[in-house]
Design an enzyme around this catalytic site. Structure first.
Site, mmCIF file in Angstrom:
data_model
loop_
_atom_site.group_PDB
_atom_site.id
_atom_site.type_symbol
_atom_site.label_atom_id
_atom_site.label_comp_id
_atom_site.label_asym_id
_atom_site.label_seq_id
_atom_site.Cartn_x
_atom_site.Cartn_y
_atom_site.Cartn_z
ATOM 1 N N ASP A 1 0.577 -1.302 0.014
ATOM 2 C CA ASP A 1 -0.102 0.082 -0.101
ATOM 3 C C ASP A 1 1.050 1.337 -0.076
ATOM 4 O O ASP A 1 2.064 1.265 0.191
ATOM 5 C CB ASP A 1 -0.873 0.137 1.412
ATOM 6 C CG ASP A 1 -0.266 -0.459 2.641
ATOM 7 O OD1 ASP A 1 1.159 -0.339 2.644
ATOM 8 O OD2 ASP A 1 -0.951 -0.673 3.537
ATOM 9 N N ASP B 1 -7.685 -2.800 14.167
ATOM 10 C CA ASP B 1 -9.082 -3.287 13.569
ATOM 11 C C ASP B 1 -9.160 -4.362 12.640
ATOM 12 O O ASP B 1 -9.989 -4.799 12.460
ATOM 13 C CB ASP B 1 -9.918 -2.018 13.120
ATOM 14 C CG ASP B 1 -8.964 -1.450 11.869
ATOM 15 O OD1 ASP B 1 -8.043 -2.076 11.530
ATOM 16 O OD2 ASP B 1 -9.476 -0.538 11.117
ATOM 17 N N HIS C 1 -7.102 -4.723 10.004
ATOM 18 C CA HIS C 1 -6.831 -4.381 8.459
ATOM 19 C C HIS C 1 -5.523 -5.079 8.113
ATOM 20 O O HIS C 1 -4.475 -5.233 9.231
ATOM 21 C CB HIS C 1 -6.995 -2.780 8.153
ATOM 22 C CG HIS C 1 -5.837 -2.005 8.844
ATOM 23 N ND1 HIS C 1 -6.032 -1.055 9.789
ATOM 24 C CD2 HIS C 1 -4.605 -2.134 8.396
ATOM 25 C CE1 HIS C 1 -4.948 -0.701 9.956
ATOM 26 N NE2 HIS C 1 -3.859 -1.174 9.236
ATOM 27 N N GLU D 1 -9.702 -1.867 5.170
ATOM 28 C CA GLU D 1 -10.277 -1.569 6.482
ATOM 29 C C GLU D 1 -11.557 -2.532 6.407
ATOM 30 O O GLU D 1 -12.046 -3.126 5.472
ATOM 31 C CB GLU D 1 -10.780 -0.182 6.621
ATOM 32 C CG GLU D 1 -9.540 0.797 6.432
ATOM 33 C CD GLU D 1 -8.880 0.927 7.899
ATOM 34 O OE1 GLU D 1 -8.811 -0.032 8.588
ATOM 35 O OE2 GLU D 1 -7.984 2.058 8.091
HETATM 36 C C1 GLP Z 1 -0.379 0.418 8.824
HETATM 37 C C2 GLP Z 1 0.042 -0.460 7.384
HETATM 38 C C3 GLP Z 1 -0.044 -2.074 7.614
HETATM 39 C C4 GLP Z 1 0.287 -2.440 8.943
HETATM 40 C C5 GLP Z 1 -0.406 -1.508 10.234
HETATM 41 C C6 GLP Z 1 0.287 -2.132 11.443
HETATM 42 O O1 GLP Z 1 -1.868 0.562 8.777
HETATM 43 N N1 GLP Z 1 -0.815 -0.111 6.330
HETATM 44 O O2 GLP Z 1 0.344 -2.679 6.719
HETATM 45 O O3 GLP Z 1 0.121 -3.720 9.122
HETATM 46 O O4 GLP Z 1 -0.190 -0.252 10.015
HETATM 47 O O5 GLP Z 1 1.222 -1.409 11.870
HETATM 48 P P1 GLP Z 1 2.282 -1.804 12.912
HETATM 49 O O6 GLP Z 1 3.092 -2.814 12.499
HETATM 50 O O7 GLP Z 1 3.108 -0.557 13.307
HETATM 51 O O8 GLP Z 1 1.467 -2.026 14.123
#
Ligand code: GLP
Length: 244
Positions: free
Chosen positions: A67, A136, A138, A143
């Site tokens: 993304d 959540d 995702h 989402e």
């Molecule tokens: C962002 C990214 C996701 C990632 C998520 C969790 O929203 N787009 O790909 O998995 O954060 O992040 P973290 O690893 O910092 O908890």
């Protein structure tokens, strides 16, 4: 699904890096599906270390990222393109023309998404797709929704995601409200999925995603249908899952 338990963040990173290491060793021209966020930083450090020691070669590797924020230029320090260069690409012998992310600069969402779908088709199935998980549920930026979006699309980020990601920005107002993300089908196309998770904050959502019903309200729950998923997580993140 296989679950690999680790003591802490460093061990999660080493164990997950070992799995990517073996994919790259077996198939030097592999397609790596990559992720951002705080969870993969340690994995990239470990891969860079193994590269510097002469054990890894990225020269034939192709990467596709999950993304990118809509509206951020690739030179913007908050963009995922910048994150990938900082954390991995600029430290290894990968060819920049073989590294792909959605184009956050493209204001026309349809154009940006079609272009990325085309890139994904050309790259072929990911040999391994690295994933983190949002609070959540995702994955990428898919989402909670009333359906599973198939291909790359533009999403309005959930309030909770904006809150969670605000820690990487100077203020909450600077967090983009939209992003381009691979769809669920693009993610599920990977031959192998490697999810990493750390900390108590991920315990509840991991249980819901892997031991609850499959629902687009928890996008990661679709991974229960994938034949080859490995979850590497620390004890805290696994603390609510049964028989872990
Ligand atoms: C962002 C990214 C996701 C990632 C998520 C969790 O929203 N787009 O790909 O998995 O954060 O992040 P973290 O690893 O910092 O908890």
């Amino acid at each position: 699904m296989r679950i690999i338990k680790a003591r802490d963040y460093d061990e999660v990173s080493r164990k997950a890096a070992n799995i990517i290491f073996s994919v790259m060793t077996e198939k030097p021209d592999c397609v790596l599906g990559l992720a951002t966020g705080s969870s993969p930083v340690g994995i990239y450090k470990e891969l860079v270390r193994r590269y510097e020691e002469g054990d890894l070669d990225f020269s034939k590797v192709t990467t596709v990222n999950l993304d990118e924020y809509k509206g951020l230029d690739r030179e913007d320090p908050q963009s995922y393109a910048y994150y990938m260069r900082e954390n991995l690409f600029s430290h290894v012998n990968i060819r920049s023309e073989k590294t792909f992310l959605p184009d956050g600069r493209e204001a026309d969402s349809q154009k940006a998404c079609e272009a990325y779908n085309q890139i994904l088709r050309q790259a072929g199935r990911q040999d391994i797709q690295l994933l983190g998980i949002g609070h959540d549920g995702h994955i990428g930026f898919n989402e909670p929704a009333d359906h599973f979006p198939k291909e790359t699309h533009c999403v309005d980020l959930a309030e909770s995601t904006i809150e969670a990601n605000a820690r990487f920005f100077e203020s909450r107002e600077q967090v983009p409200t939209q992003a381009y993300t691979m769809g669920i089908q693009n993610i599920m196309a990977a031959k192998q999925i490697l999810m990493v998770a750390n900390g108590k904050g991920k315990a509840k959502i991991l249980k819901e995603a892997f031991q609850g019903p499959i629902t687009p309200q928890i996008p990661a729950s679709i991974l229960q249908l994938h034949p080859n998923v490995i979850l590497v997580a620390d004890e805290e993140a696994l603390s609510e899952m049964e028989s872990c």
